[in-house]
Design a protein around this motif. Sequence first.
Motif, PDB file in Angstrom:
ATOM      1  N   UNK A   9       0.830  -1.210   0.000  1.00 11.83           N
ATOM      2  CA  UNK A   9       0.000   0.000   0.000  1.00 11.83           C
ATOM      3  C   UNK A   9       0.864   1.259   0.000  1.00 11.83           C
ATOM      4  N   UNK A  10       2.052   1.199   0.596  1.00 13.46           N
ATOM      5  CA  UNK A  10       2.963   2.345   0.588  1.00 13.46           C
ATOM      6  C   UNK A  10       3.404   2.644  -0.841  1.00 13.46           C
ATOM      7  N   UNK A  11       3.749   1.601  -1.596  1.00 16.11           N
ATOM      8  CA  UNK A  11       4.146   1.792  -2.992  1.00 16.11           C
ATOM      9  C   UNK A  11       2.978   2.355  -3.787  1.00 16.11           C
ATOM     10  N   UNK A  12       1.784   1.838  -3.555  1.00 17.54           N
ATOM     11  CA  UNK A  12       0.604   2.346  -4.261  1.00 17.54           C
ATOM     12  C   UNK A  12       0.308   3.789  -3.876  1.00 17.54           C
ATOM     13  N   UNK A  13       0.584   4.166  -2.625  1.00 19.81           N
ATOM     14  CA  UNK A  13       0.417   5.559  -2.195  1.00 19.81           C
ATOM     15  C   UNK A  13       1.356   6.467  -2.981  1.00 19.81           C
ATOM     16  N   UNK A  14       2.616   6.062  -3.094  1.00 23.90           N
ATOM     17  CA  UNK A  14       3.607   6.859  -3.827  1.00 23.90           C
ATOM     18  C   UNK A  14       3.203   7.005  -5.286  1.00 23.90           C
ATOM     19  N   UNK A  15       2.627   5.952  -5.851  1.00 20.99           N
ATOM     20  CA  UNK A  15       2.218   5.970  -7.264  1.00 20.99           C
ATOM     21  C   UNK A  15       0.836   6.600  -7.481  1.00 20.99           C
ATOM     22  N   UNK A  16       0.257   7.166  -6.411  1.00 23.10           N
ATOM     23  CA  UNK A  16      -1.077   7.784  -6.486  1.00 23.10           C
ATOM     24  C   UNK A  16      -2.138   6.806  -6.977  1.00 23.10           C
ATOM     25  N   UNK A  17      -2.075   5.561  -6.484  1.00 21.43           N
ATOM     26  CA  UNK A  17      -3.016   4.532  -6.896  1.00 21.43           C
ATOM     27  C   UNK A  17      -3.989   4.143  -5.781  1.00 21.43           C
TER      28      UNK A  17
ATOM     29  N   UNK B   4       2.971   7.587   9.878  1.00 25.55           N
ATOM     30  CA  UNK B   4       3.251   8.563  10.937  1.00 25.55           C
ATOM     31  C   UNK B   4       3.558   7.904  12.277  1.00 25.55           C
ATOM     32  N   UNK B   5       3.067   6.690  12.483  1.00 22.82           N
ATOM     33  CA  UNK B   5       3.249   6.038  13.779  1.00 22.82           C
ATOM     34  C   UNK B   5       4.232   4.871  13.744  1.00 22.82           C
ATOM     35  N   UNK B   6       4.835   4.588  12.582  1.00 21.66           N
ATOM     36  CA  UNK B   6       5.693   3.405  12.447  1.00 21.66           C
ATOM     37  C   UNK B   6       7.010   3.790  11.768  1.00 21.66           C
ATOM     38  N   UNK B   7       8.065   3.897  12.543  1.00 19.38           N
ATOM     39  CA  UNK B   7       9.362   4.309  11.987  1.00 19.38           C
ATOM     40  C   UNK B   7       9.863   3.394  10.879  1.00 19.38           C
ATOM     41  N   UNK B   8       9.790   2.058  11.014  1.00 16.52           N
ATOM     42  CA  UNK B   8      10.270   1.200   9.923  1.00 16.52           C
ATOM     43  C   UNK B   8       9.504   1.425   8.619  1.00 16.52           C
ATOM     44  N   UNK B   9       8.189   1.618   8.709  1.00 17.70           N
ATOM     45  CA  UNK B   9       7.419   1.860   7.492  1.00 17.70           C
ATOM     46  C   UNK B   9       7.703   3.249   6.927  1.00 17.70           C
ATOM     47  N   UNK B  10       7.963   4.223   7.783  1.00 19.06           N
ATOM     48  CA  UNK B  10       8.348   5.554   7.315  1.00 19.06           C
ATOM     49  C   UNK B  10       9.670   5.467   6.549  1.00 19.06           C
ATOM     50  N   UNK B  11      10.597   4.688   7.069  1.00 19.15           N
ATOM     51  CA  UNK B  11      11.878   4.508   6.375  1.00 19.15           C
ATOM     52  C   UNK B  11      11.669   3.848   5.021  1.00 19.15           C
ATOM     53  N   UNK B  12      10.799   2.842   4.963  1.00 17.83           N
ATOM     54  CA  UNK B  12      10.489   2.189   3.677  1.00 17.83           C
ATOM     55  C   UNK B  12       9.865   3.186   2.711  1.00 17.83           C
ATOM     56  N   UNK B  13       8.951   4.007   3.205  1.00 13.11           N
ATOM     57  CA  UNK B  13       8.291   5.018   2.387  1.00 13.11           C
ATOM     58  C   UNK B  13       9.318   5.993   1.806  1.00 13.11           C
ATOM     59  N   UNK B  14      10.199   6.501   2.658  1.00 12.11           N
ATOM     60  CA  UNK B  14      11.227   7.437   2.194  1.00 12.11           C
ATOM     61  C   UNK B  14      12.151   6.781   1.180  1.00 12.11           C
ATOM     62  N   UNK B  15      12.546   5.534   1.432  1.00  9.18           N
ATOM     63  CA  UNK B  15      13.422   4.817   0.503  1.00  9.18           C
ATOM     64  C   UNK B  15      12.737   4.613  -0.838  1.00  9.18           C
ATOM     65  N   UNK B  16      11.491   4.166  -0.819  1.00 12.60           N
ATOM     66  CA  UNK B  16      10.759   3.944  -2.071  1.00 12.60           C
ATOM     67  C   UNK B  16      10.601   5.238  -2.864  1.00 12.60           C
ATOM     68  N   UNK B  17      10.285   6.331  -2.181  1.00 19.44           N
ATOM     69  CA  UNK B  17      10.160   7.629  -2.870  1.00 19.44           C
ATOM     70  C   UNK B  17      11.479   8.022  -3.514  1.00 19.44           C
ATOM     71  N   UNK B  18      12.586   7.832  -2.790  1.00 21.32           N
ATOM     72  CA  UNK B  18      13.904   8.190  -3.316  1.00 21.32           C
ATOM     73  C   UNK B  18      14.243   7.347  -4.542  1.00 21.32           C
ATOM     74  N   UNK B  19      14.029   6.042  -4.449  1.00 24.44           N
ATOM     75  CA  UNK B  19      14.331   5.142  -5.570  1.00 24.44           C
ATOM     76  C   UNK B  19      13.495   5.517  -6.790  1.00 24.44           C
ATOM     77  N   UNK B  20      12.207   5.722  -6.600  1.00 23.35           N
ATOM     78  CA  UNK B  20      11.342   6.077  -7.726  1.00 23.35           C
ATOM     79  C   UNK B  20      11.756   7.413  -8.351  1.00 23.35           C
TER      80      UNK B  20
END
Length: 98
Positions: A29-37, A51-67
């Motif tokens: 769902x994080x990847x789909x969020x970044x892709x506006x899906x 906002x409440x989960x540091x590991x998922x926030x890190x994944x979100x930031x990493x995915x945004x950077x890679x994309x």
Amino acid sequence: MSEHLEHAGHPHQPGGDPSNAECADFLERIVRLIDNELEAGDCAVVRAHIDSCSPCLERYDLQRTVKSVVARSCSEVAPADLRARVRVQIQEIQLRLR
């Protein structure tokens, strides 16, 4: 996004395991969020989790950077002389194979 890291009361410890059952559901769902899906309601749920989960926030930031890096790289055009040399080499290879 670093302001999220200072958010108090995280249910997960920083550097915790993002592969637990709850987080595993959010990774796609994080990847789909970044892709506006995602629909607006789902976006709010995923953002609240991030906002409440540091590991998922890190994944979100990493995915945004890679994309972002991939998108920037895919928009570059090779110089004309390089494209011409590659075409010549492809034609030479095609002639050898015949």
